[in-house]
Design an enzyme around this catalytic site. Structure first.
Site, short mmCIF file in Angstrom:
data_model
loop_
_atom_site.label_atom_id
_atom_site.label_comp_id
_atom_site.label_asym_id
_atom_site.label_seq_id
_atom_site.Cartn_x
_atom_site.Cartn_y
_atom_site.Cartn_z
CD GLU A 87 38.50 7.26 51.73
OE1 GLU A 87 39.29 8.14 51.37
OE2 GLU A 87 38.37 6.88 52.92
CD GLU A 112 44.79 1.99 48.64
OE1 GLU A 112 45.29 1.49 47.60
OE2 GLU A 112 44.39 3.17 48.71
CG ASP A 139 38.97 -4.12 41.18
OD1 ASP A 139 38.77 -2.89 41.30
OD2 ASP A 139 38.79 -4.73 40.11
CG ASP A 162 47.49 7.28 39.15
OD1 ASP A 162 47.70 8.25 38.39
OD2 ASP A 162 48.32 6.37 39.33
CG ASP A 198 46.27 17.09 43.02
OD1 ASP A 198 45.98 16.21 42.19
OD2 ASP A 198 47.22 16.98 43.81
CB THR A 233 46.17 15.98 52.61
OG1 THR A 233 46.45 16.53 51.30
CG2 THR A 233 44.90 15.14 52.54
#
Length: 254
Positions: A87, A112, A139, A162, A198, A233
């Site tokens: 992930e 992350e 990274d 992002d 989204d 979420t």
């Protein structure tokens, strides 16, 4: 008195010494600064809670994998041979922990760069008693390139990266041709790449970029229905109630 200017390394050493003297934490670089690539993230300190800091100190040695420039022995890390899901950018880790809990038969490696999110997922992992979750703070591009063997992953998750919605920042978006090609090379035949966003304009770009990768095939006619394993979420649910869209894309390695 000499009028010679101090060398750069002397100035840097003085700055480091001063930082230590006033107990100023030095910012870690979770990427190789010698690799001149446009990055999809900006490292920022963020507020690290006491609980998150404690989790990193006490749980980090068990659940975190140090970055290395050599292939990772995944079986040794998890103590078993199992399908592995990678992930990119798990945020505060709520979704990651839920998915890991739903699929104890799979290994999960979350990458992350932001420290509060790392601390948060460590807390959630411990609270849920998860044994199949590991974290790398670095990274993702460099982790994939140096640590993940070709054709070794059962799946890849990239949820709500992002969108870099300003046109001049679009070049920073994560889902670009070179990264998708790298991800595809790390997937086993039959493995999947699942992206979600989204931001509609980013969804359109994702569909174009993923469709252009010759080693991947779309599992749906365009966008896919949300797979059951990806939980909704709180932020996403709030957006859906306001009429905002969410787009899932699930592609499979040929």
């Amino acid at each position: 008195m000499s009028t010679d200017k101090p060398h750069a390394d002397v100035r840097a050493a003085d700055k480091d010494a001063l930082a230590e003297e006033i107990h100023e934490p030095r910012k870690s670089l979770f990427y190789d600064p010698t690799e001149h690539r446009i990055r999809s993230f900006v490292t920022r300190a963020g507020r690290l809670s006491d609980a998150q800091a404690k989790a990193i100190a006490t749980l980090g040695p068990k659940f975190m994998i140090p970055y290395q420039k050599s292939l990772l022995d995944v079986d040794a890390v998890f103590g078993r041979h199992a399908p592995t899901v990678f992930e990119i950018g798990f945020g505060m880790g709520e979704t990651s922990a839920k998915i890991s809990g739903l699929m104890p038969e799979k290994n999960f490696i979350g990458v992350e760069v932001h420290t509060p999110g790392v601390g948060s997922l460590l807390k959630l992992t411990d609270a849920a008693g998860l044994q199949n979750q590991r974290i790398i703070q670095h990274d993702a591009y460099e982790v994939l390139t140096n640590m993940i063997a070709p054709a070794s992953l059962a799946g890849v998750h990239v949820f709500f990266p992002d969108p870099w919605h300003k046109a001049r920042h679009n070049k920073r978006r994560l889902i670009q041709g070179p990264l998708v090609a790298l991800l595809a090379s790390r997937l086993q035949v039959g493995g999947y790449l699942h992206c979600a966003t989204d931001w509609e304009e980013y969804a359109v770009q994702m569909l174009e970029v993923l469709s252009a990768e010759p080693t991947l095939k779309n599992t749906a006619d365009g966008y896919a229905p949300r797979p059951d394993y990806r939980p909704v979420t709180k932020f996403e649910n709030r957006g859906l109630k306001l009429g905002h869209g969410v787009w899932d894309l699930v592609f499979e390695k040929k």
